[in-house]
Design a protein around this motif. Structure first.
Motif, PDB file in Angstrom:
ATOM      1  N   PRO A 149      38.497  43.604  34.371  1.00 15.34           N
ATOM      2  CA  PRO A 149      38.751  42.199  34.048  1.00 15.34           C
ATOM      3  C   PRO A 149      38.073  41.815  32.730  1.00 15.34           C
ATOM      4  O   PRO A 149      37.222  42.548  32.217  1.00 15.34           O
ATOM      5  CB  PRO A 149      38.118  41.445  35.235  1.00 15.34           C
ATOM      6  CG  PRO A 149      37.985  42.466  36.325  1.00 15.34           C
ATOM      7  CD  PRO A 149      37.763  43.770  35.633  1.00 15.34           C
ATOM      8  N   GLU A 198      36.145  36.736  33.260  1.00 14.60           N
ATOM      9  CA  GLU A 198      36.496  36.946  34.670  1.00 14.60           C
ATOM     10  C   GLU A 198      35.350  37.618  35.421  1.00 14.60           C
ATOM     11  O   GLU A 198      35.018  37.242  36.546  1.00 14.60           O
ATOM     12  CB  GLU A 198      37.759  37.807  34.772  1.00 14.60           C
ATOM     13  CG  GLU A 198      39.037  37.069  34.423  1.00 14.60           C
ATOM     14  CD  GLU A 198      40.230  38.015  34.444  1.00 14.60           C
ATOM     15  OE1 GLU A 198      41.212  37.680  35.134  1.00 14.60           O
ATOM     16  OE2 GLU A 198      40.198  39.071  33.781  1.00 14.60           O
ATOM     17  N   ARG A 232      33.323  35.770  38.390  1.00 11.66           N
ATOM     18  CA  ARG A 232      33.319  36.273  39.766  1.00 11.66           C
ATOM     19  C   ARG A 232      31.891  36.484  40.279  1.00 11.66           C
ATOM     20  O   ARG A 232      31.566  36.106  41.411  1.00 11.66           O
ATOM     21  CB  ARG A 232      34.113  37.581  39.845  1.00 11.66           C
ATOM     22  CG  ARG A 232      35.609  37.381  39.664  1.00 11.66           C
ATOM     23  CD  ARG A 232      36.372  38.710  39.627  1.00 11.66           C
ATOM     24  NE  ARG A 232      37.727  38.497  39.128  1.00 11.66           N
ATOM     25  CZ  ARG A 232      38.628  39.455  38.990  1.00 11.66           C
ATOM     26  NH1 ARG A 232      38.323  40.717  39.315  1.00 11.66           N
ATOM     27  NH2 ARG A 232      39.843  39.185  38.529  1.00 11.66           N
TER      28      ARG A 232
END
Length: 252
Positions: free
Chosen positions: A147, A151, A155
């Motif tokens: 990612p 991202e 996360r």
């Protein structure tokens, strides 16, 4: 200080986690015995490899056998879903039932809970784990790609905001730049949460450097293999132990 059993996930040299896999209790017992003279800090039971994993009594038998064989080991219980690279597909309701069963068994020190599952069920599981003094490693795995920086950081921070004790992310690089993205994101999140453990790794041959560089970039634990690797790029735990101690010694 966040711990998994007797393993403290503090800053410095990463702890070594060794996954064990087996389709039967007997295979798991043999895996445990193989570890007797091996250097590791945490053992991860990858219960999704168990042939009878859809039977809670069978899972209970496996838990009891592993704990009997490794009574003093720090013990992480993981069911990796099919969507994130695991062996077996189960309904989401059973996934959470299984994790909560392990928590209540009194035989595990930590459980893995995937981040992209039902949030209400995650929160309920976090509450049950806290009640039993079990550490929660919240995780996300991408076996296809890496990612973006945003991202990855989003996360990991999202896991922490949900209440995870440890945030974990593993992804597959398709270039050296992907590995740098993972390491850079790890460092950025660690800078924001200096006293809280995170675990990250870039998988496959390209990502091996990420499995030994945790002390530099902030990953608190690394995964090595004993008999059988549970993910691509895992180093043998004896070699991993030697490399980590060499790197750690060079810092002092």
């Amino acid at each position: 200080m966040i711990t998994i059993g007797n393993a403290a996930l503090d800053n410095g040299m990463p702890k070594i986690c060794v996954p064990i896999v087996g389709r039967t209790v007997e295979e798991l017992i043999q895996e445990c015995r193989y570890l007797q003279d091996k250097p590791y800090d945490v053992v991860e039971l990858r219960i999704d490899f168990l042939a009878d994993v859809t039977s809670l009594p069978a899972v209970g038998e496996a838990l009891a056998a592993v704990r009997r064989e490794l009574p003093n080991s720090a013990f992480l219980f993981t069911f990796r879903t099919k969507e994130e690279g695991g062996e077996t597909a189960v309904p989401e309701a059973y996934y959470f039932e299984l994790i909560q069963y392990a928590v209540a068994s009194g035989k595990v020190d930590a459980v893995d809970v995937e981040y992209f599952r039902n949030q209400d069920s995650i929160c309920q599981t976090l509450a049950v784990a806290k009640e039993h003094g079990v550490t929660v490693v919240m995780s996300n795995h991408d076996f296809e790609k890496t990612p973006s920086f945003d991202e990855i950081t989003g996360r990991l921070i999202g896991m922490k905001q949900l209440g995870a004790d440890v945030a974990k992310l593993a992804c597959m690089p398709n270039s050296a730049k992907d590995v740098l993205t993972l390491l850079s994101a790890t460092e950025a999140v660690k800078a924001q949460y200096p006293d809280e453990p995170i675990i990250t790794m870039s998988m496959g041959k390209l990502g091996v450097i990420s499995r030994i560089s945790g002390e530099t970039f902030g990953s608190a634990m690394t995964f090595g293999s004993a008999k059988k690797a549970s993910a691509p790029g895992q180093l043998d735990i004896t070699a991993l132990h030697s490399i980590l101690h060499t790197l750690h010694g060079s810092k002092s």
